[in-house]
Design a protein around this motif. Sequence first.
Motif, PDB file in Angstrom:
ATOM      1  N   ALA A 109       0.826  -1.205   0.000  1.00  0.00           N
ATOM      2  CA  ALA A 109       0.000   0.000   0.000  1.00  0.00           C
ATOM      3  C   ALA A 109       0.862   1.257   0.000  1.00  0.00           C
ATOM      4  O   ALA A 109       0.570   2.232  -0.692  1.00  0.00           O
ATOM      5  CB  ALA A 109      -0.923  -0.006   1.221  1.00  0.00           C
ATOM      6  N   VAL A 110       1.933   1.238   0.784  1.00  0.00           N
ATOM      7  CA  VAL A 110       2.819   2.413   0.846  1.00  0.00           C
ATOM      8  C   VAL A 110       3.476   2.673  -0.501  1.00  0.00           C
ATOM      9  O   VAL A 110       3.586   3.816  -0.964  1.00  0.00           O
ATOM     10  CB  VAL A 110       3.883   2.214   1.941  1.00  0.00           C
ATOM     11  N   TRP A 111       3.911   1.596  -1.156  1.00  0.00           N
ATOM     12  CA  TRP A 111       4.612   1.761  -2.433  1.00  0.00           C
ATOM     13  C   TRP A 111       3.671   2.169  -3.567  1.00  0.00           C
ATOM     14  O   TRP A 111       4.132   2.487  -4.675  1.00  0.00           O
ATOM     15  CB  TRP A 111       5.357   0.480  -2.803  1.00  0.00           C
ATOM     16  N   GLN A 112       2.373   2.179  -3.332  1.00  0.00           N
ATOM     17  CA  GLN A 112       1.443   2.680  -4.333  1.00  0.00           C
ATOM     18  C   GLN A 112       1.433   4.207  -4.386  1.00  0.00           C
ATOM     19  O   GLN A 112       0.904   4.795  -5.339  1.00  0.00           O
ATOM     20  CB  GLN A 112       0.017   2.177  -4.035  1.00  0.00           C
ATOM     21  N   ASP A 113       2.022   4.837  -3.375  1.00  0.00           N
ATOM     22  CA  ASP A 113       2.038   6.302  -3.294  1.00  0.00           C
ATOM     23  C   ASP A 113       3.195   6.844  -4.140  1.00  0.00           C
ATOM     24  O   ASP A 113       4.359   6.595  -3.824  1.00  0.00           O
ATOM     25  CB  ASP A 113       2.189   6.734  -1.834  1.00  0.00           C
ATOM     26  N   PRO A 114       2.919   7.611  -5.219  1.00  0.00           N
ATOM     27  CA  PRO A 114       4.003   8.134  -6.064  1.00  0.00           C
ATOM     28  C   PRO A 114       4.983   9.015  -5.296  1.00  0.00           C
ATOM     29  O   PRO A 114       6.189   8.977  -5.547  1.00  0.00           O
ATOM     30  CB  PRO A 114       3.251   8.941  -7.136  1.00  0.00           C
ATOM     31  N   ALA A 115       4.474   9.803  -4.352  1.00  0.00           N
ATOM     32  CA  ALA A 115       5.360  10.672  -3.575  1.00  0.00           C
ATOM     33  C   ALA A 115       6.336   9.843  -2.738  1.00  0.00           C
ATOM     34  O   ALA A 115       7.528  10.171  -2.629  1.00  0.00           O
ATOM     35  CB  ALA A 115       4.538  11.596  -2.675  1.00  0.00           C
ATOM     36  N   PHE A 116       5.834   8.745  -2.145  1.00  0.00           N
ATOM     37  CA  PHE A 116       6.719   7.880  -1.354  1.00  0.00           C
ATOM     38  C   PHE A 116       7.775   7.242  -2.246  1.00  0.00           C
ATOM     39  O   PHE A 116       8.955   7.189  -1.888  1.00  0.00           O
ATOM     40  CB  PHE A 116       5.885   6.800  -0.661  1.00  0.00           C
ATOM     41  N   ARG A 117       7.375   6.759  -3.421  1.00  0.00           N
ATOM     42  CA  ARG A 117       8.342   6.142  -4.329  1.00  0.00           C
ATOM     43  C   ARG A 117       9.420   7.150  -4.738  1.00  0.00           C
ATOM     44  O   ARG A 117      10.603   6.814  -4.824  1.00  0.00           O
ATOM     45  CB  ARG A 117       7.630   5.587  -5.565  1.00  0.00           C
ATOM     46  N   LYS A 118       8.988   8.395  -4.992  1.00  0.00           N
ATOM     47  CA  LYS A 118       9.955   9.423  -5.379  1.00  0.00           C
ATOM     48  C   LYS A 118      10.944   9.692  -4.257  1.00  0.00           C
ATOM     49  O   LYS A 118      12.163   9.792  -4.489  1.00  0.00           O
ATOM     50  CB  LYS A 118       9.212  10.711  -5.751  1.00  0.00           C
ATOM     51  N   ARG A 119      10.440   9.800  -3.006  1.00  0.00           N
ATOM     52  CA  ARG A 119      11.335  10.040  -1.869  1.00  0.00           C
ATOM     53  C   ARG A 119      12.323   8.896  -1.703  1.00  0.00           C
ATOM     54  O   ARG A 119      13.522   9.108  -1.436  1.00  0.00           O
ATOM     55  CB  ARG A 119      10.528  10.229  -0.582  1.00  0.00           C
ATOM     56  N   GLN A 120      11.841   7.662  -1.837  1.00  0.00           N
ATOM     57  CA  GLN A 120      12.715   6.513  -1.696  1.00  0.00           C
ATOM     58  C   GLN A 120      13.785   6.502  -2.786  1.00  0.00           C
ATOM     59  O   GLN A 120      14.959   6.213  -2.526  1.00  0.00           O
ATOM     60  CB  GLN A 120      11.898   5.217  -1.753  1.00  0.00           C
ATOM     61  N   ALA A 121      13.366   6.808  -4.025  1.00  0.00           N
ATOM     62  CA  ALA A 121      14.326   6.823  -5.128  1.00  0.00           C
ATOM     63  C   ALA A 121      15.405   7.878  -4.894  1.00  0.00           C
ATOM     64  O   ALA A 121      16.600   7.639  -5.116  1.00  0.00           O
ATOM     65  CB  ALA A 121      13.601   7.083  -6.446  1.00  0.00           C
ATOM     66  N   GLU A 122      14.998   9.055  -4.425  1.00  0.00           N
ATOM     67  CA  GLU A 122      15.978  10.117  -4.164  1.00  0.00           C
ATOM     68  C   GLU A 122      16.925   9.718  -3.033  1.00  0.00           C
ATOM     69  O   GLU A 122      18.133   9.988  -3.102  1.00  0.00           O
ATOM     70  CB  GLU A 122      15.250  11.413  -3.806  1.00  0.00           C
ATOM     71  N   ALA A 123      16.385   9.071  -2.012  1.00  0.00           N
ATOM     72  CA  ALA A 123      17.230   8.642  -0.895  1.00  0.00           C
ATOM     73  C   ALA A 123      18.232   7.589  -1.350  1.00  0.00           C
ATOM     74  O   ALA A 123      19.418   7.638  -0.979  1.00  0.00           O
ATOM     75  CB  ALA A 123      16.363   8.095   0.239  1.00  0.00           C
ATOM     76  N   VAL A 124      17.771   6.623  -2.145  1.00  0.00           N
ATOM     77  CA  VAL A 124      18.675   5.579  -2.641  1.00  0.00           C
ATOM     78  C   VAL A 124      19.736   6.189  -3.550  1.00  0.00           C
ATOM     79  O   VAL A 124      20.922   5.847  -3.470  1.00  0.00           O
ATOM     80  CB  VAL A 124      17.871   4.493  -3.388  1.00  0.00           C
ATOM     81  N   ARG A 125      19.308   7.123  -4.417  1.00  0.00           N
ATOM     82  CA  ARG A 125      20.256   7.764  -5.323  1.00  0.00           C
ATOM     83  C   ARG A 125      21.324   8.521  -4.522  1.00  0.00           C
ATOM     84  O   ARG A 125      22.532   8.421  -4.816  1.00  0.00           O
ATOM     85  CB  ARG A 125      19.503   8.720  -6.244  1.00  0.00           C
TER      86      ARG A 125
END
Length: 292
Positions: free
Chosen positions: A168-184
């Motif tokens: 459910a959390v990963w369905q949120d585009p904003a959450f995915r974007k934050r995670q991608a930026e953190a990983v990057r």
Amino acid sequence: MTERGHFPLICGLDLPALRALADRIAVEIGRRERKTCPDCGAPIAAKSARCRRCHMRAKSADPAFRERQAEAVRAHLAERWQDPAFRERQAEAVRAHLAERWQDPAFRKRQAEAVRAVWQDPAFRKRQAEAVRAVWQDPAFRKRQAEAVRAVWQDPAFRKRQAEAVRAVWQDPAFRKRQAEAVRAHYIRREQALMIDLDDDAVLVFAAARDDGVPCAEAREVALMDMAERGKRREAVRAHYIRREQALMIDLDDDAVLVFAAARDDGVPCAEAREVALMDMAERGKRREAAE
């Protein structure tokens, strides 16, 4: 009341009921004698100086009395907490109360703001970090935590809830974007740390290896080996040129060596610089002979 004006004997009443009856009697007596509490004006018994509430308020103003009451309450609660049934009832009551409170969006917002405000304090964060580190130094605590985590994850229902929550959390585009930026950002910092002591050529080797899919650690080893190999080659070339320069100067006198060095500093090739030095040495020889 009886004919003689006395209250009948009351049987079968518990202590709170008897106290309530006594209060009503005291109020009735105070009303008859028209006596009131000097602090709040409430009716009181003829022999009382204050009503019960004002009396307790006056006693509570004494720090020693408050400390005795607090100690008595602590001792009582400590004794009650020895009873598993009491602890379970208290825990259930707290859970039910918090579950009801957390349904209120305003309450949740206030709690979130309060937590954020507390964590803005550097001293609080430092204390929390030190406390956590101290607790995790205890092997028994670490063992209990590991066993508790393993026990929780043995429950299929818990695992299912966790999986559904993550999906459910990963369905949120904003959450995915934050995670991608953190990983990057994490990988950029890691790559930078791996290149921090490499020279420019080694950095290029590292980048080429990473582009070819070589893992970070192996790419760093390749870059370090390349840098070491180039260092060895530089040392070998330097030693070679030193030996060659020394060979070119081996039969020159001191003044000719200075002439040779000056020519080399001016960019004159080795052979030509040697010729210039030899000509200078020969010219000086002729002048000495002419002088003699």
